[in-house]
Write an enzyme that holds these catalytic residues in place. Structure first.
Site, PDB file in Angstrom:
ATOM      1  N   GLN A 118       0.935  -1.144  -0.162  1.00 44.33           N
ATOM      2  CA  GLN A 118      -0.001  -0.091  -0.002  1.00 44.33           C
ATOM      3  C   GLN A 118       0.762   1.067   0.057  1.00 44.33           C
ATOM      4  O   GLN A 118       0.344   2.402  -0.566  1.00 44.33           O
ATOM      5  CB  GLN A 118      -1.158  -0.194   1.246  1.00 44.33           C
ATOM      6  CG  GLN A 118      -2.223   0.873   0.950  1.00 44.33           C
ATOM      7  CD  GLN A 118      -3.283   0.204   0.331  1.00 44.33           C
ATOM      8  OE1 GLN A 118      -3.392  -0.928   0.251  1.00 44.33           O
ATOM      9  NE2 GLN A 118      -3.866   0.746  -0.506  1.00 44.33           N
ATOM     10  N   LYS A 133      -2.672  -1.380   6.470  1.00 38.61           N
ATOM     11  CA  LYS A 133      -3.787  -2.240   6.082  1.00 38.61           C
ATOM     12  C   LYS A 133      -4.310  -3.052   7.346  1.00 38.61           C
ATOM     13  O   LYS A 133      -3.241  -2.865   8.435  1.00 38.61           O
ATOM     14  CB  LYS A 133      -3.201  -3.219   5.052  1.00 38.61           C
ATOM     15  CG  LYS A 133      -4.146  -4.166   4.299  1.00 38.61           C
ATOM     16  CD  LYS A 133      -4.637  -3.399   3.051  1.00 38.61           C
ATOM     17  CE  LYS A 133      -5.645  -4.097   2.333  1.00 38.61           C
ATOM     18  NZ  LYS A 133      -6.109  -3.266   1.332  1.00 38.61           N
ATOM     19  N   GLY A 172     -12.684  -0.432   2.981  1.00 39.80           N
ATOM     20  CA  GLY A 172     -13.025  -2.030   2.920  1.00 39.80           C
ATOM     21  C   GLY A 172     -11.966  -2.755   1.940  1.00 39.80           C
ATOM     22  O   GLY A 172     -11.010  -2.314   1.524  1.00 39.80           O
ATOM     23  N   ASP A 173     -12.127  -3.944   1.991  1.00 44.07           N
ATOM     24  CA  ASP A 173     -11.508  -5.014   1.137  1.00 44.07           C
ATOM     25  C   ASP A 173     -12.262  -6.491   1.344  1.00 44.07           C
ATOM     26  O   ASP A 173     -13.315  -6.127   1.462  1.00 44.07           O
ATOM     27  CB  ASP A 173      -9.860  -5.287   1.903  1.00 44.07           C
ATOM     28  CG  ASP A 173      -9.094  -5.993   1.095  1.00 44.07           C
ATOM     29  OD1 ASP A 173      -8.273  -5.155   0.379  1.00 44.07           O
ATOM     30  OD2 ASP A 173      -8.714  -7.149   1.123  1.00 44.07           O
ATOM     31  N   THR A 217     -11.913   0.230  -8.119  1.00 43.64           N
ATOM     32  CA  THR A 217     -10.737  -0.802  -8.256  1.00 43.64           C
ATOM     33  C   THR A 217     -10.777  -1.588  -9.626  1.00 43.64           C
ATOM     34  O   THR A 217      -9.789  -1.665 -10.462  1.00 43.64           O
ATOM     35  CB  THR A 217     -10.758  -1.672  -7.274  1.00 43.64           C
ATOM     36  OG1 THR A 217     -10.549  -0.813  -6.126  1.00 43.64           O
ATOM     37  CG2 THR A 217      -9.425  -2.633  -7.285  1.00 43.64           C
ATOM     38  N   ASN A 248     -16.598  -6.910  -5.388  1.00 45.15           N
ATOM     39  CA  ASN A 248     -16.787  -5.535  -6.135  1.00 45.15           C
ATOM     40  C   ASN A 248     -15.710  -5.530  -7.255  1.00 45.15           C
ATOM     41  O   ASN A 248     -15.889  -4.833  -8.444  1.00 45.15           O
ATOM     42  CB  ASN A 248     -16.480  -4.406  -5.261  1.00 45.15           C
ATOM     43  CG  ASN A 248     -17.665  -4.173  -4.620  1.00 45.15           C
ATOM     44  OD1 ASN A 248     -18.648  -4.542  -4.981  1.00 45.15           O
ATOM     45  ND2 ASN A 248     -17.737  -3.364  -3.325  1.00 45.15           N
TER      46      ASN A 248
END
Length: 452
Positions: A118, A133, A172-173, A217, A248
């Site tokens: 990241q 993260k 989010g992830d 993304t 997503n």
């Protein structure tokens, strides 16, 4: 891995050896560090001040690691205890920024690898955000809304003290979507008695979220693939596309591929994949995965042109473009060689480190365009930064405005990686380019701010 570092500066070998000794049980983190260190060797040779300033030694050690227990009560009234993580890697360019992942595979190694990646991804966006993260080994699959709410509230009871719009801004992830973001933000607001809209991104559009954030993304990965292809005078028009995953990222990569004239033919989850020769029906996929939360096999059961392949990944399907968008190390060297034999022309990583080192080497040796995750999937965090900007200014941008900004950012990310690769003697190598461009920005800032 150490052998492949023999041709790099001694400081790189020494740093990697230190990481191996300090973190011997963290293979994902070691893999991420190795990949970055190997590719930034030309930068260190061109900038001895980065070596003298101990930039690499500092970067591989997080500024802060937070581990905590998360007790919660399930619907049967039984106590459950999960483990929570937040690794704040670098704040030199701005507040820590990075998602939360809720999945049973989550451990410290995975969170550290994601946080380390990241740093460079966020630097590439040029948005002034640091790298972090977090997450938990809690599995939301099969849990009721009430259980997920109780878990999120307990998780935030500890994490809130480490967050803030000028300190650390999660998103989010995997396993953390709009529902989880809502519960987490609500508990933060209750505990702090502050409505800091900008301290969480990925919020619902109705209460501070940004247009295109959900799509960003997946859209961004397709935009990056489009930019790579354009460098060779090609486009997505008429291309067959394999996408892995069905969250997503995958859903909106499929949608944008359709819009740009391609035919996406696969989607997957942990049970297997579907291939649809007529092209994936995005609306049906969304119904099954987002609304019903069912398995991907249900898609084939309802779609006459589709078939389900159990326990496998979609890389055996002949395609022109591959967009791995599920999880780390999902595409191995054998998968890469199958894709190459079937004529793949470009790979854009929608997930974080989904291709193994052997797969990356195979793609590059075959002259397949390869966009690494820290560049190709930077659209999500870039749009998160746009959401932060809107929250700070109490503004709302339209969907079209936000998508235009996203597209411009992804072109800038592509160009930064492309130019850096050429500058350091590796033209067309987006791995070297992305790592070098991101590292340069972080390193210059670290030198300017002193030893902290």
């Amino acid at each position: 891995m150490t052998e492949t570092l023999s041709a790099v500066p001694a400081v790189v070998r020494d740093v990697y050896a230190t990481v191996q000794a300090r973190d011997p049980h963290e293979p994902e983190f070691q893999q991420a560090v190795h990949e970055v260190l190997e590719s930034i060797a030309p930068v260190l040779e061109a900038h001895p001040e980065f070596v003298d300033g101990g930039i690499v030694e500092r970067l591989v050690e997080p500024e802060r690691q937070i581990l905590f227990r998360v007790p919660w009560i399930d619907d049967r009234g039984r106590l459950q205890v999960s483990r929570g993580f937040r690794v704040q890697f670098s704040s030199v360019l701005g507040p820590y920024k990075g998602g939360l992942r809720f999945h049973p595979s989550v451990n410290l190694s995975i969170i550290k690898f994601l946080g380390f990646e990241q740093i460079f991804k966020n630097a590439l966006t040029g948005q002034g955000i640091g790298g972090a993260k977090g997450g938990s080994d809690f599995d939301p699959h099969g849990r009721s809304d009430a259980e997920i709410m109780r878990f999120c509230q307990s998780f935030m009871n500890e994490l809130y003290r480490h967050l803030g719009e000028h300190t650390d801004v999660p998103a989010g992830d995997i396993g953390v979507g709009a529902r989880e973001i809502g519960y987490l933000f609500g508990q933060y607001r209750k505990i702090t008695n502050r409505h800091e809209s900008g301290m969480f991104t990925g919020k619902g559009v109705q209460w501070g979220g940004a247009e295109v954030r959900t799509e960003a993304t997946g859209y961004g990965a397709v935009f990056f693939a489009q930019e790579m292809l354009a460098m060779r005078g090609a486009s997505l028009e008429g291309a067959r596309v394999a996408v892995s995953g069905s969250g997503n990222v995958a859903i909106y990569a499929i949608k944008k591929a359709w819009q740009l004239g391609a035919t996406p033919v696969t989607a997957s989850d942990s049970s297997g994949y579907v291939v649809d020769e007529a092209g994936i029906d995005v609306d049906l996929l969304r119904d099954i995965k987002e609304r019903e939360r069912s398995r991907i096999s249900e898609y084939a059961a309802r779609r006459p042109t589709a078939r389900f392949v159990e326990g496998s990944r979609p890389w055996q399907v002949p395609v022109d473009i591959a967009i791995p968008s599920a999880t780390q190390n999902e595409l191995g060297e054998g998968d890469a060689r199958t894709l190459i034999a079937n004529g793949v022309r470009a790979v854009a990583e929608g997930a974080n480190m989904p291709s193994t080192p052997g797969a990356v080497a195979a793609f590059q040796a075959a002259d397949v365009l390869f966009g690494p995750g820290k560049a190709a999937n930077a659209g999500g965090v870039a749009t998160s930064a746009l959401e932060m900007s809107q929250n700070a200014a109490r503004q709302r941008w339209s969907f079209d405005d936000s998508e235009t900004k996203l597209r411009a950012i992804m072109k800038a990310v592509h160009d930064a990686a492309f130019d850096a690769a050429a500058r350091y003697g590796r033209p067309g190598d987006y791995v070297v380019g992305a790592n070098s461009a991101g590292f340069e920005r972080v390193a210059h800032a670290m030198l300017a701010q002193g030893v902290i």
